[in-house]
Each structure stands twice: as structure tokens, then as C-alpha cells.
Design a protein around this motif. Sequence first.
Motif, short mmCIF file in Angstrom:
data_model
loop_
_atom_site.label_atom_id
_atom_site.label_comp_id
_atom_site.label_asym_id
_atom_site.label_seq_id
_atom_site.Cartn_x
_atom_site.Cartn_y
_atom_site.Cartn_z
N ASN A 26 61.28 58.60 79.10
CA ASN A 26 59.96 57.96 79.27
C ASN A 26 58.99 58.88 79.99
OD1 ASN A 26 60.86 55.68 78.01
ND2 ASN A 26 61.43 54.64 79.91
N GLU A 78 54.02 61.26 82.76
CA GLU A 78 54.33 59.96 82.15
C GLU A 78 54.00 60.00 80.66
OE1 GLU A 78 55.34 57.03 83.66
OE2 GLU A 78 55.42 57.83 85.72
N MET A 79 54.97 59.70 79.83
CA MET A 79 54.75 59.74 78.39
C MET A 79 54.28 58.36 77.91
SD MET A 79 55.46 62.87 77.69
CE MET A 79 55.69 63.00 75.92
N TRP A 97 76.54 59.89 59.07
CA TRP A 97 77.49 60.79 59.74
C TRP A 97 78.63 61.28 58.84
CZ3 TRP A 97 77.37 56.86 64.18
CH2 TRP A 97 76.51 57.28 65.18
N LYS A 115 83.88 60.24 59.78
CA LYS A 115 82.59 60.33 60.46
C LYS A 115 82.61 61.53 61.39
CE LYS A 115 81.04 56.10 59.16
NZ LYS A 115 79.80 55.82 58.45
N ARG A 119 89.86 62.90 71.05
CA ARG A 119 88.92 61.86 70.62
C ARG A 119 87.61 62.03 71.39
NH1 ARG A 119 91.36 58.73 67.20
NH2 ARG A 119 89.26 58.03 66.78
N ARG A 120 86.60 61.33 70.94
CA ARG A 120 85.32 61.18 71.63
C ARG A 120 84.55 62.48 71.78
NH1 ARG A 120 86.62 59.39 76.85
NH2 ARG A 120 88.78 59.96 76.45
N PHE A 154 80.65 62.58 64.68
CA PHE A 154 79.70 62.05 65.66
C PHE A 154 78.83 63.17 66.21
CE2 PHE A 154 83.50 59.19 66.55
CZ PHE A 154 83.10 58.23 65.64
N THR A 190 81.52 64.71 70.82
CA THR A 190 80.19 64.55 70.21
C THR A 190 79.67 65.94 69.87
OG1 THR A 190 79.20 64.36 72.41
CG2 THR A 190 79.71 62.31 71.26
N PHE A 203 77.47 62.07 78.20
CA PHE A 203 77.31 61.77 76.78
C PHE A 203 76.10 62.54 76.27
CE2 PHE A 203 75.57 59.11 73.30
CZ PHE A 203 76.62 59.29 72.43
N PRO A 228 82.26 61.20 86.17
CA PRO A 228 80.98 61.38 85.49
C PRO A 228 80.91 60.61 84.18
CG PRO A 228 82.34 63.32 85.24
CD PRO A 228 83.07 62.43 86.19
N ASP A 229 79.74 60.07 83.90
CA ASP A 229 79.48 59.46 82.60
C ASP A 229 78.69 60.48 81.81
OD1 ASP A 229 79.07 57.88 80.42
OD2 ASP A 229 77.69 56.49 81.40
N ASN A 265 86.33 62.39 62.35
CA ASN A 265 87.03 61.24 62.90
C ASN A 265 87.46 60.36 61.73
OD1 ASN A 265 86.50 61.22 66.07
ND2 ASN A 265 84.70 62.03 65.03
N VAL A 313 93.44 53.97 62.44
CA VAL A 313 92.77 55.08 63.11
C VAL A 313 93.65 56.32 63.04
CG1 VAL A 313 91.88 55.91 65.32
CG2 VAL A 313 91.52 53.52 64.65
N THR A 341 58.72 56.33 74.60
CA THR A 341 59.98 57.01 74.82
C THR A 341 60.14 58.19 73.86
OG1 THR A 341 60.95 54.94 75.53
CG2 THR A 341 62.48 56.67 74.87
#
Lengths: 372, 534
Positions: free
Chosen positions: A297, A314-315, A86, A113, A169-170, A115, A172, A220, A217-218, A132, A143, A318
Amino acid sequence: MKLNKLFKSAGLVGSLALGSALSAVAPTAMADQEYLLTVTRPNQLHVIDMSTNKIARTCDIPGPFGSGAMAVSKDGTHAYVLGNNWEDIYGFDIRNCEMTFSAVQSTPTIQVKSFQSVAVSADGKELYTVQNPIKKHRDRFEVMEPRLAVFNIEDGLNAKPVRTFPVDRRITKIAATEKGEVILGGADVKAINPQNGETRVVTKLANWEKGPLWLPPDAFAMHSQGEQANEYIMPYITAKFDSEEWNFETAEWWWGMSRVDLATGEAERMETIPFEFIIFNFITDPRDSNILYGSFNTLSKHDISENKTLAVYEMPHTYYNLNISGDGKTIYVGGTSSDISIHDSDTLEKIGSIQLTGDMTTSDLRVATIRD
Amino acid sequence: MALSNNNSKRAALGTGLLALAGLVSTPVLAQDAQQIIRDRCLACHTETGSAEAPSFSRISEQRKTPEGWLMTINRMTHLRGLELTREEKRALVKHLADTQGLAPEETEGYRYLLEQDTNLVENSIDQGLAETCGRCHSEARFALQRRTEQEWKYLVDFHMGQFPTTELHSLARDRQWYQIASNDTAADLGKRFPLITQEWNNWQKASKSDLMGRWRVTGFVPGKGEFDAWMTAAKTSEGHYDVTLEGLYADGTALNGEGKATVYTGYEWRASLTIDGVKMRQVMAADKQGNSLEGRMFVAAEREIGGELSAVRDQGKAAVVAVQPSYLRAGEPAELTLIGQNLKGDINLGEGVVVEKVLSRADDRITVLAKATGNEGLRTVRVGQAASESALAVYSELARVDVTPANAVTRIGGAGGNLPKVRASYRAVGYSAGADGKPGTEDDLRLGYMPASWSIKPADEVAAHDKDDKYAGSFNAAGIFTPGDAGLNPERKMSANNVGRLTVVATVADGSTQVEGEGSMLVAVQDFVRRVLD
């Protein structure tokens, strides 16, 4: 259904062999040349001719593997890969593997880095990444604030940032819009003007105001794709609880997404389909913005206008990642292991495979289109 | 005590060394250790303070367990280019643990981590700490450290520098992780686990008892069973001992071992012994008087395979240290072995328990045939002047069986791969229902470890569908679970590894009936990161 499709393809080219059917049909079907790009370990950039589904060429990336994140110039001729854990960015002319750009971001005293964040301006002149930095004191780390770094691609090898602007921050994955902004995917989705550093909120995620019974919400996203629909997708998971007892069992779990139109820089944010299985990445069908495909999957197909899953395949293992041909007919499912699985977007049935020389692990799977 | 007894010979030897030890040992050379720091660490660390009371940046603001310091020094070696000889490393760990260790009270509740007994679910200290730190580490990992608030902050920045994606993980990316960790969490840790504490000040001043001498030991070795033994610790230099262990397993097989021990911080006993050809480790803590040791012994190469270990110092007084087994079913004659030292005089197993016959008798071990009548309950076991309270449980009916560990992780391995299988060893604990007649309530009477037969079943419908019980591994008769081979299994969906989610079933016979207990096991993939402490 599968048999019918097979016979149709086979009949068309007078061959029963599926692989040769694809390679024989495809060139006439495409005016522009599409290339599928991905990176495998130890550190190779593969340029795959999507008309033959064969590797056209393989470019060696200097140094250790980065994560396989990459940006493709709008004209499809150059790919910019994040390398060296990175820290470095290497640009290649995918037509001949010539290295045309490089930037080593870290110094002996500052570890930098990125990300996943790498993007190229719509005019192909500037490269963006969110740095970062961490200061390496003799006996401790410190930091530092993240910053958007802007590089002049013309500076070529050993380029240095020409401008930097503080950012959240954070962050991506990022993307450049046709209006000259850079979309920053972090806690919320924001856009920054890389000329002056001014930012605006494109759509809120962590700070959304959706009501008390909704789980924040999560969100990413490791991978960039969406070039075929000219969009940026940040998927997320959320849940609607039935009461303030926060019972995870009875909550409604949803996939959602923030989707930015890269032509306008405008976004929509919505819950798309009920959470039934893990999907690592989504892409939109370039022919119909209500049709999404997802991989992990399973390879799955969804109609978000009806919040419905239309088909699931279905694979055998992954696959983190996927992309799609410009005509929307063929899906390429990759990442994780060393094979790219090719599927019919109508039926999701497997119609071919590309074996690579190493594992893609976390690498992007991107399409470069070189127009006639 | 007969002079011809082997044990007494070793005791005499130990006493001889006691006298010598005081002469030869100088304090582990705090000055030498400080000189090692000056010679090896000051390329990066900074020395301040006086020559007599130096302060080393990042080092002097922390206190840790011996394992904690070992981890730190290992990290400096692997990541920061520190070069130390083996002797220098040992001296540094000893010096730092002795002078910047944790007081006995400060390790209470977290000793399982030091004992490498990690098949347990921690009782969360606090949701914030669990989410910020406990999502990757055991909570004991940070609870066994003491730092200034500034040092806790530096630790947050260390994580960001060394593991840059820390703030992108699940339970981090949905919040302002760095700000929370650096401000709130570091401050919280600085208050809960500060550098300067009364406990440590007191422990530094306390007089510490040398642990050399002769110890009456009881313990459990998976696959071998319960044992009792004599352990001698002969001092070789300050805090260092040659150790022998000699005794019997419950089935009469002999146990013999020898090795070396180091005592850190005045109470932390760490020994490496080869016992009947197998390298074992002991991790125990001495009580403040230095008269008893409690902890765990495990296979050095396989820390999950271990059991409880305790030792009571031979002070020439009579003592009953254990009764094996620790239960007696009313109305059924059974053999009991009383383990102790200097056991002379009448045997009294408590109210309603009759010694039908003395099967064998020595000063340190008495086996009797006993029969209980009367009420359920715990009995005090006496031999002459020696008494052990609640040493024997009399019961009428087994009502409940607990599986230990209740939750375990095993790992596939072997099959030509680099990592061996990670097994788990199980025991069953029996209970009677207590006065309320209902098992599973607070008044259940703990009877002790009981022999059990072991089996597995799938944890749920999904595990059953995936045939986890077929692929993930199997038990042997001794309660040791061995997971499946590493690698893809083409027979399984998506060629999955032989992972699985299992319910562990212990079946214990009680009279004509059987009682079952269940535990939960995850058969996971390999853990490729080796740590001193999880």
C-alpha cells in the motif's frame, strides 16, 4: 524537493511535460536496452520499453492465466511464463512475440502445478521448475512427491523434462545461479545441482536456530525480481518476544530476508527493518546493497545497515510488486491493478505511469536487459 | 376446545393423514437410492459387498448431515461431471442422510452451522484442528462429519488436489502442513469423529416418532418481532410433509405461511415456507421422543436474517410454552402474554406476581396485566395443570445488556454488483445484577430479549480516522444493520470500499435510566464463494 527535481528534468530537455521529459532523456542515458515485462489478464505478456515507458509489443499467451510468474533469460531476449493455472510454461522471444518454447506438464491422470517456480540457467539452455504432481485416481486424489523438472530449452514446443529430482514440498520461487545451481525457496532456502539432484542448505528459515524467544519466520515469496542486483530475496516476518509469555503486543516485530547472491550462490539472512506496515515485495538498489525498496500500500525505501526506513510514499491503491532500472534511478511499481506507477528512487515521488490493457493481479514485474 | 376453531380442523386433517401415511409410504426406497448410485456414480466409485448390503467406495465410509451430503453431491455435479435429475438428487440426499447421517448427540454443540447462524466465534476444539482446518472452515464443518481415518486422509489429499495452494497459506507454509494434516490431523479426526460410533448405532436402532401433527410454535422474525403460531405437518410421503403456519406477531399482526418439510435421519426437520410473501427456511431438530422441535427460521435468500424457532407438539395436554416478554420489572404493571395449548384453569405467575387483569384469554394464548413485588428471581408460570419453570424473570433494575450476535460479519454489496448486501439482525438481552449486585458476573439473572435502540460507533482510533461509522452502513429501528454499497469509494483513503470495523451499541430503557451494551462488527467485502455450509 519535488519541485526542484521537476525543474531540473524539465530544464534539461527544455520541456515542461514530465512524460516527454522521461522519454526524451532516457535513451541517451542507457547503453543497453531495458524492457519491463509483465502479464495481464486475460493472458497477455507485455514488453514495455523502459526508455520510453511505452508498450513495445504484447504477446498473447495460450490458454488461461497462470499467475503471471515468469523467468527471463540472462541475455534478456526470452521470457518464460507460467500459464494455465500454473500448469503450462510458454517461452517467447520478446523481440517479436514468437513462441519458442512450451511445456504442458499435466496429463489426464496426473495434475502438475508449479507454484511460481520457473527459472532459466545462466547459459540460457535449461529451464527449471518445481512440479507438484497429484495423481488423479477415479475416486480420489493421491499426493505425490514434488520434483525439480529440467527442460532443454532447445526442445522448443511441447518439451518434456529431460531430468527430474525429488525436492521438498512448499517450494515457491526459484532462481538459477551463475555457478549452475538452482535456488529453491521453501521452508528453508536450499540449492540443488540440476545435473545430479544433490542439494545443500543455503540458509535456514523454518529450521533456524535463532533462540527460543524468536518466532519461527513466516516466509513466503510469490514474485521473482532481483535481476538488477543479481540476487534472490526471500523476505520473512518474525518477532522477538520479551519473555516466554509470548505476548504479541510487546514483542519486537521484524522484517527479515534471506538474500542469495546469484553470482556466488552464497546467502545472508538478517532482520532488516522493524515491521511497521505490510510490504509484499522488496528489491535491492543495484548501486547499494544496503538500500532496499518495498511495495504494497506504500512504496518505501530502507537502509538495512541502520535498520531504518528512509522514506514512505502512500500509494493510491495496492501494488504487489516492484522493480528498478539498471541505473537504480527509477522504480516501477506494479501488480494488482492495471497501471504501473513510476517513481524517482531518491524521493519516491511519482514521475509517470503506464496503463495496461488488463489487471496484472499476481504477475511478476521483471526487467529484461538486451545488451548492446 | 371449540370444534369451530380453525386449529382443531387442521389437527383433524393431520390425524386423517396419519392413518393414510402408514399405508402409502414404503421406506424411501433404499433400493431405489442404491440404484441411483449404481447408475450415476459408478463411473468413478466402486461397488463392493453384497447386493443387499452394498458398499460404495468413498461414499460408504462417511456419515454427514443432510446439508453435508447436499454439498458433496453439488460438488460432484459442479466438479466431477455428475448428472442427476432434481428428483434423483433429493432422493440421494434423503437416503444418505437417513442411512449415513449423524445421531442427535453427534450434532450437539454444532447446530449453529446447520441453522446457518454463523455470526459467532467458535470455541476452539483444539489448536491443531483450528490451525489445520479451522483457518478456512468453521470448526462445525468438520465436526459434523464422521469418517474412517483413511477417509480423513483422502480428504487431506482432496484438498491438495482441488486447492493446490493449501499448503502455502498462512499457518501452513511455516510448517510441514501436508505431513501434519495427512498423518496427525487425519488420525486425530479419525479418533474424534469416527465412522462407527455407539451414538449412531443406538440411533439407527431407536424407534423414531413421526413428526406429522400439530405444533405450538414460538419464534422471532427480524423486523417483525416475536410471534406465536400453530404449525401443522401433514404427511405426503415418508419423511415429507405439507406445512402450514398461522399465528400472530407480538404487535397483533397476523402471520400466515405454508410450504413443505422433509425430515432427515429421523429428527432433522428442514422446511421451506412462504410466510406472508417471503420465502423462509426452518432448520430444527426433534427431541428423541419427537415431541419438541428446536432450531432457527431465516429468510431463504438471506440466512443472516432469522431468529430462534421452537415447536411443541399438541398431544392434547395443557402446556405453557413461552411468556412474552419473559421479564417483569418489580413494581411496574406490564402486559404479559402466555403462549401455550389447552390452557385451562387458574393463572399463577409465581411468588409475588399478581395478575391485575386478564386482558384476553383463549386456550392457546392469555394476555394479562401483571405486577410483581418481592425478590428478584425466576418464577414458574402455571395455568391449571400446566407449568413452565423459570418462564418469567422478576427484577428490580436492569444492570447489563448483551448484544447478540456479540460478533458479526456483514458484507457490502448491491450497487449494481452481482452480490446483494449481507445484513445482520441484532437483539439485546437484558440481565439484572444478581445477588452480588455486580453486573457481568455468573449470578447475573437473564431477563430475556428487550427492545433496544441501535447505533454504531467506530471500533477504535483507526476506524474513527477512516470514518468507518460514516461509510460502512447503518441500523434501522428494528435492529437490522444494512452495510454500505459495494465498489470503490473515491471519498475514502485509497478509494477503499465501504468496509469498516464497528462497535454496535444497544441502548435499553429501564425506568428512568438507560443501559448500554456493545457488540463488535466487521463490515467486510463480498464473499464470492457460495457454500451450503461455511
